[in-house]
Every structure is written in structure tokens, then in C-alpha cells.
Design a protein around this motif. Sequence first.
Motif, short mmCIF file in Angstrom:
data_model
loop_
_atom_site.label_atom_id
_atom_site.label_comp_id
_atom_site.label_asym_id
_atom_site.label_seq_id
_atom_site.Cartn_x
_atom_site.Cartn_y
_atom_site.Cartn_z
N LEU A 8 1.02 -1.27 0.18
CA LEU A 8 0.01 -0.06 -0.06
C LEU A 8 0.97 1.30 -0.11
CD1 LEU A 8 -2.79 -1.12 2.72
CD2 LEU A 8 -3.02 -0.98 0.10
N THR A 9 2.00 1.19 0.74
CA THR A 9 2.99 2.56 0.72
C THR A 9 3.46 2.54 -0.73
OG1 THR A 9 3.64 1.89 2.95
CG2 THR A 9 4.85 3.25 1.84
N ILE A 10 3.79 1.41 -1.39
CA ILE A 10 4.53 1.64 -2.94
C ILE A 10 3.42 2.33 -3.53
CG2 ILE A 10 5.04 0.58 -5.05
CD1 ILE A 10 6.45 -1.72 -2.82
N THR A 60 -9.02 8.86 -9.33
CA THR A 60 -8.63 7.89 -8.58
C THR A 60 -7.28 8.25 -7.91
OG1 THR A 60 -9.92 6.38 -9.71
CG2 THR A 60 -7.95 5.51 -8.60
N ALA A 61 -6.36 8.83 -8.80
CA ALA A 61 -5.04 9.25 -8.37
C ALA A 61 -5.14 10.08 -7.12
CB ALA A 61 -4.44 9.86 -9.71
N LEU A 67 -7.44 8.33 0.09
CA LEU A 67 -8.23 7.40 0.97
C LEU A 67 -7.34 6.35 1.45
CD1 LEU A 67 -11.57 6.91 -1.06
CD2 LEU A 67 -11.32 7.81 1.03
N LEU A 68 -6.33 6.01 0.34
CA LEU A 68 -5.38 5.09 0.98
C LEU A 68 -4.38 5.65 2.13
CD1 LEU A 68 -3.53 2.61 0.50
CD2 LEU A 68 -2.47 3.69 -1.40
N CYS A 69 -4.19 6.86 1.98
CA CYS A 69 -3.49 7.39 3.02
C CYS A 69 -4.08 7.44 4.40
CB CYS A 69 -2.94 9.10 2.86
SG CYS A 69 -1.70 9.05 1.48
N VAL A 96 -2.85 13.82 2.55
CA VAL A 96 -4.17 14.14 2.88
C VAL A 96 -4.59 15.89 3.09
CG1 VAL A 96 -6.06 13.65 4.21
CG2 VAL A 96 -4.79 11.86 3.71
N ILE A 97 -3.63 16.35 3.94
CA ILE A 97 -3.61 17.74 4.01
C ILE A 97 -3.65 18.45 2.94
CG2 ILE A 97 -3.20 19.73 5.52
CD1 ILE A 97 -3.07 17.71 7.96
#
Length: 158
Positions: A8-10, A60-61, A67-69, A96-97
Amino acid sequence: MSKLVPALTIIAAIGSGVVGGVFFAFSNFVMAALARLPVPQGIAAMNSINITVITPTFMTALFGTGLLCLVLIAAAIMGWSQSGSYWLLAGAVIYVIGSPIVTMVFNVPLNDALAAVDPASSNGAAVWANHLSQWVMWNHVRTVTSIVAMACFIFALL
């Protein structure tokens, strides 16, 4: 979970890098090119971009990475004792911020104001001038934070 977080980090590093690259282009030459156009044409071009950018791929990007973050923030907190957790948390919070939140709070309202103005009016010229200074400034923030987030994700993986 131990294999999922690095994967997920990648993905977050790639997403924030892609988004940062798009914002980098706008900060470095797209907005400067639009500013060189006559006001009505510049406004029309920016309004067209603002409509065209709403694609599944870019959304999505931008927002998928956000969301992934949120998932990575939880993973970093839950695995705080693990190597790289600080970098993971930093990258996720910064992204996110600095990207989706700045976009929604600052850039989108400026885009909405631009879309609502008559490009040929004197008010149109004033809104465009404000757009060029304020939107670009907030875009610089989005550019830097997306790239810094990407670097943090890379450091988290090292």
C-alpha cells in the motif's frame, strides 16, 4: 498485514508522485501559458481544463491516494514501533492535508468562482487575476506536499 502495508505504501508513493507531477506541470508552465492568453480565452481554457480533469483516472489518483493515506495513517499508528512508521504517518498526513483537502477547500471554490463569471466582463478580468495568483499559490502547496509525501513514503520503505 506485514506484506500489505509495504504494498500500500508503494501504491501511495506512486499515486502521490503522479498527482504531484500533474500539479508540478500546472505550477511551472500550464498556468503561465494560460496567463498569456487574452482574459476571456484564458478563462475559457481553464474552465475547460476544470471540466476535463474530472476523469476516473485522475480522481482515483487524487482522491484514491487520499483514501489510501487514511488506511496508512491507521497502519502507522497501530504499528508505531515498526521501522518507518514515522515516515509513513508523515507522508500520509502531509498528502491528505496538502492535496485533497487543499484542493477541496481552496482550489475548487476558486474554480467555481471562475466558472460563474462572464469572461468578457471587467469582473471576469478581476476574478481571473485573483485566480491566477491564489489558485497558483495553492497549487504550489499541492505540488510540494504531494512530492514531500512521496519522499516520505519512500523513506518509510527503506
